[in-house]
Design a protein around this motif. Sequence first.
Motif, PDB file in Angstrom:
ATOM      1  N   TYR A  54      11.212 -66.184   5.158  1.00 57.27           N
ATOM      2  CA  TYR A  54      11.301 -66.718   6.523  1.00 57.27           C
ATOM      3  C   TYR A  54      11.399 -68.232   6.540  1.00 57.27           C
ATOM      4  CZ  TYR A  54      10.698 -62.255   8.791  1.00 57.27           C
ATOM      5  OH  TYR A  54      10.925 -60.988   9.256  1.00 57.27           O
ATOM      6  N   LYS A  55      12.062 -68.737   7.575  1.00 59.24           N
ATOM      7  CA  LYS A  55      12.150 -70.179   7.778  1.00 59.24           C
ATOM      8  C   LYS A  55      11.377 -70.541   9.041  1.00 59.24           C
ATOM      9  CE  LYS A  55      16.723 -69.635   9.956  1.00 59.24           C
ATOM     10  NZ  LYS A  55      18.161 -69.922   9.753  1.00 59.24           N
ATOM     11  N   THR A  56      10.936 -71.773   9.084  1.00 60.28           N
ATOM     12  CA  THR A  56      10.167 -72.300  10.212  1.00 60.28           C
ATOM     13  C   THR A  56      11.009 -73.377  10.873  1.00 60.28           C
ATOM     14  OG1 THR A  56       8.132 -71.908   8.948  1.00 60.28           O
ATOM     15  CG2 THR A  56       7.969 -73.357  10.874  1.00 60.28           C
ATOM     16  N   LEU A  57      11.437 -73.110  12.092  1.00 56.00           N
ATOM     17  CA  LEU A  57      12.276 -74.053  12.828  1.00 56.00           C
ATOM     18  C   LEU A  57      11.491 -74.633  13.998  1.00 56.00           C
ATOM     19  CD1 LEU A  57      15.597 -71.979  12.993  1.00 56.00           C
ATOM     20  CD2 LEU A  57      14.960 -73.737  11.334  1.00 56.00           C
ATOM     21  N   VAL A  58      11.676 -75.912  14.234  1.00 54.23           N
ATOM     22  CA  VAL A  58      11.027 -76.563  15.372  1.00 54.23           C
ATOM     23  C   VAL A  58      12.066 -76.690  16.480  1.00 54.23           C
ATOM     24  CG1 VAL A  58       9.756 -78.588  16.179  1.00 54.23           C
ATOM     25  CG2 VAL A  58       9.469 -77.790  13.812  1.00 54.23           C
ATOM     26  N   ILE A  59      11.684 -76.215  17.648  1.00 51.04           N
ATOM     27  CA  ILE A  59      12.574 -76.260  18.802  1.00 51.04           C
ATOM     28  C   ILE A  59      11.939 -77.120  19.903  1.00 51.04           C
ATOM     29  CG2 ILE A  59      13.648 -74.046  18.250  1.00 51.04           C
ATOM     30  CD1 ILE A  59      11.915 -72.721  20.399  1.00 51.04           C
ATOM     31  N   ALA A  60      12.785 -77.595  20.802  1.00 50.20           N
ATOM     32  CA  ALA A  60      12.318 -78.441  21.897  1.00 50.20           C
ATOM     33  C   ALA A  60      12.549 -77.729  23.223  1.00 50.20           C
ATOM     34  CB  ALA A  60      13.056 -79.773  21.878  1.00 50.20           C
ATOM     35  N   GLY A  61      11.491 -77.650  24.004  1.00 51.11           N
ATOM     36  CA  GLY A  61      11.578 -77.092  25.346  1.00 51.11           C
ATOM     37  C   GLY A  61      11.374 -78.207  26.364  1.00 51.11           C
ATOM     38  N   PRO A  62      11.414 -77.870  27.643  1.00 58.92           N
ATOM     39  CA  PRO A  62      11.252 -78.887  28.685  1.00 58.92           C
ATOM     40  C   PRO A  62       9.921 -79.645  28.608  1.00 58.92           C
ATOM     41  CG  PRO A  62      12.022 -76.822  29.622  1.00 58.92           C
ATOM     42  CD  PRO A  62      11.679 -76.550  28.195  1.00 58.92           C
ATOM     43  N   ASP A  63       8.885 -78.986  28.089  1.00 59.15           N
ATOM     44  CA  ASP A  63       7.558 -79.598  28.078  1.00 59.15           C
ATOM     45  C   ASP A  63       7.054 -79.959  26.689  1.00 59.15           C
ATOM     46  OD1 ASP A  63       7.327 -79.340  30.894  1.00 59.15           O
ATOM     47  OD2 ASP A  63       6.802 -77.231  30.632  1.00 59.15           O
ATOM     48  N   GLY A  64       7.927 -79.912  25.682  1.00 61.75           N
ATOM     49  CA  GLY A  64       7.490 -80.278  24.344  1.00 61.75           C
ATOM     50  C   GLY A  64       8.070 -79.381  23.279  1.00 61.75           C
ATOM     51  N   LEU A  65       7.490 -79.479  22.109  1.00 63.45           N
ATOM     52  CA  LEU A  65       7.994 -78.754  20.948  1.00 63.45           C
ATOM     53  C   LEU A  65       7.321 -77.400  20.779  1.00 63.45           C
ATOM     54  CD1 LEU A  65       8.161 -81.694  18.380  1.00 63.45           C
ATOM     55  CD2 LEU A  65       9.984 -80.816  19.849  1.00 63.45           C
TER      56      LEU A  65
END
Length: 163
Positions: A54-65
């Motif tokens: 598995y990989k760990t991806l960081v995503i950005a939403g309207p209120d943060g990561l």
Amino acid sequence: MSSAKATPALAALSAAGVSHEVVKFGHDPQERSFGDEAVSALTGAGDIAAEQIYKTLVIAGPDGLAVAILPALARLSLKAAAAALGLSRATMADRASAERATGYVAGAVSPFGQRRALPTVVDADALGWERVFCSAGRRGWDVAVAPDDLIRLTGAVTAAIQA
């Protein structure tokens, strides 16, 4: 259980009393497709399936990561990840923000021992495995854990997040 505390991820697993196994492989400093590299290295002996890595991806939403964890060779559905986390939308986080928030460099972001806890979603396919492999917090290091421990320690929700 590994007693290695060489990374914040391994220290977090040890502190939580979670059974885990560290697997190290040679990392090519020129490689930029870190998930592909892990799959190639770990599946060579035949006892680990590519779908367990598995990989760990960081995503950005309207209120943060937030964090999305899915099979290394799969593509992330940002729409599905956002929905699972209750976000109206999501994009991939920029590298500097991801590294600053997690405390890890790109290609070594572990779901464990991050600088600050981020909302997390794990692809539901992880539940089909006895153990999954994810970054141990250093390029060329993975850690095998039970999916239930991954979910519990990260406070994750599970959902189908592959594109």
